[in-house]
Write an enzyme that holds these catalytic residues in place. Structure first.
Site, short mmCIF file in Angstrom:
data_model
loop_
_atom_site.label_atom_id
_atom_site.label_comp_id
_atom_site.label_asym_id
_atom_site.label_seq_id
_atom_site.Cartn_x
_atom_site.Cartn_y
_atom_site.Cartn_z
N TYR A 22 -4.81 3.69 7.96
CA TYR A 22 -6.18 3.18 8.02
C TYR A 22 -6.84 3.52 9.36
O TYR A 22 -6.69 4.65 9.85
CB TYR A 22 -6.21 1.66 7.74
N LYS B 299 0.51 3.40 -2.98
CA LYS B 299 -0.66 4.27 -3.18
C LYS B 299 -0.28 5.75 -3.10
O LYS B 299 -0.93 6.60 -3.71
CB LYS B 299 -1.74 3.94 -2.14
N SER C 36 0.80 -1.23 0.00
CA SER C 36 0.00 0.00 0.00
C SER C 36 0.84 1.29 0.00
O SER C 36 0.27 2.36 -0.22
CB SER C 36 -0.94 0.02 1.20
N VAL D 79 1.05 -3.66 3.79
CA VAL D 79 0.83 -4.94 4.45
C VAL D 79 2.06 -5.87 4.31
O VAL D 79 2.14 -6.90 4.98
CB VAL D 79 -0.50 -5.55 3.91
N TYR E 61 -3.50 -2.65 -10.42
CA TYR E 61 -3.37 -2.36 -8.98
C TYR E 61 -2.53 -3.44 -8.27
O TYR E 61 -1.64 -3.13 -7.47
CB TYR E 61 -4.78 -2.25 -8.37
O1 DON Z 1 -4.91 -4.60 -1.83
C1 DON Z 1 -4.35 -5.22 -0.93
O2 DON Z 1 -4.97 -5.84 -0.09
C2 DON Z 1 -2.84 -5.15 -0.86
N1 DON Z 1 -2.25 -5.21 -2.17
C3 DON Z 1 -2.38 -3.89 -0.21
C4 DON Z 1 -2.98 -3.69 1.17
C5 DON Z 1 -2.09 -3.02 2.12
O3 DON Z 1 -0.89 -2.91 1.96
C6 DON Z 1 -2.74 -2.59 3.38
N2 DON Z 1 -1.77 -2.01 4.26
N3 DON Z 1 -1.50 -2.17 5.37
#
Ligand code: DON
Length: 305
Positions: free
Chosen positions: A240, A68, A65, A258, A192
């Site tokens: 978040y 982003k 993430s 993540v 994405y």
């Molecule tokens: O879309 C997802 O679930 C992952 N590619 C990215 C989510 C993420 O990194 C949330 N962060 N803590």
């Protein structure tokens, strides 16, 4: 300052490893589930251009993430404030992959850092272009920002998420049903997933953050006004439903992934990347957050003082 900072980071690395309070790696992306949680790296680039590191600062990890922030920077560069017609700028107070929030808000995601908002941002970058071109723009932005061409996408992580990313499929379909996706859901999602699968080291990520931190001599990949806005969003939405806790404990804008990475910005002072793959209950790096808290306190860095 460089030698003192190196000494502090080396102590911090030892403390984190002694405490061994690592948290759990993400399991919903099978490739990430295999990563050893007992790892920690940190890189700090300061305003004088010095880089201090400790631990696994040269090991590549999945930025997830954190991408982003950079896809949003690309979109802001491309269409500016028009993006805000499609996505909001408010903290979510909900999980990063919340479906409930998107349904309640009728397809306009709360902010560009929750999954739904980032899928919209990527969709905007993709509009009128191929996935390959959109991804080249994000990777190219990171390479220019870090002044390092050795930044790539880990295709096995992208494929792993494509096989298991059912919640994101649901979010993309909700967005489409509300008319807030210009491209076919599968095409936007594929782009994405690949953007999330970009791999970087802490050193590369800290270098890439220099422009957002407004450090002297940083490559001019983003204007000062846009950097300020990215920082505001990172502060309020970067962790978040754990964003308030992170702001309280660390006092600096940050963006988590993540994969266990955190990009931390001390505006005008430093760009910091921290990585430890074990996560806390919010899905943010557990040891990484502790390290961010101790670094900011030690250096007296805060946007509130
Ligand atoms: O879309 C997802 O679930 C992952 N590619 C990215 C989510 C993420 O990194 C949330 N962060 N803590």
């Amino acid at each position: 300052m460089a030698a003192e900072l190196e000494r502090f980071l080396s102590r911090l690395n030892a403390e984190i490893r002694d405490e061994a309070d690592w948290g759990m790696v993400a399991t919903y992306i099978p490739e990430l589930a295999e990563v050893d949680p007992q790892q920690f790296g940190i890189a700090v680039v300061t305003a004088d251009g010095a880089i201090a590191t400790a631990g696994d600062a040269e090991r590549r990890f999945s930025i997830q993430s954190i991408s982003k922030v950079f896809s949003l920077a690309c979109v802001l560069g491309r269409i500016g404030d028009q993006i805000w017609a499609r996505v909001g700028r408010e903290p979510s107070g909900a999980r990063f992959d919340s479906i409930l929030l998107l349904e309640r808000e009728q397809g306009r995601p709360r902010n560009p850092f929750i999954n739904a908002g980032a899928i919209v941002t990527t969709d905007e970058l993709l509009t009128g272009r191929t996935p390959r071109d959109a991804l080249s723009e994000i990777v190219g932005f990171l390479r220019a920002a870090a002044e390092d061409d050795d930044i790539h996408i880990d295709k096995s992580v992208a494929a792993s998420e494509a096989e298991s990313g059912f919640r994101n499929v649901a979010l993309a379909n909700y967005l489409k049903s509300y008319g807030n996706l210009n491209n076919p859901p599968q095409m936007t999602l594929g782009t994405y997933f690949h953007q999330c699968a970009i791999e970087m080291t802490c050193v590369q990520l800290a270098l890439a953050g220099r422009a957002i931190a407004g450090l002297p001599g940083a490559p001019s990949v983003v204007s000062a006004v846009k950097a300020r806005r990215l920082n505001a969003l990172m502060m309020l939405c970067g962790h978040y439903d754990g964003s308030g806790d992170f702001a309280f404990r660390v006092g600096l804008p940050g963006k988590s992934g993540v994969g266990g990475g955190i990009l931390l910005i001390a505006p005008g002072r430093a760009s910091v990347a921290i990585w430890s793959p074990g996560l806390n209950a919010y899905g943010n790096s557990k040891a990484g957050t502790v390290a961010a808290e101790r670094l900011a306190a030690h250096m007296g860095w805060s946007v509130f003082a």
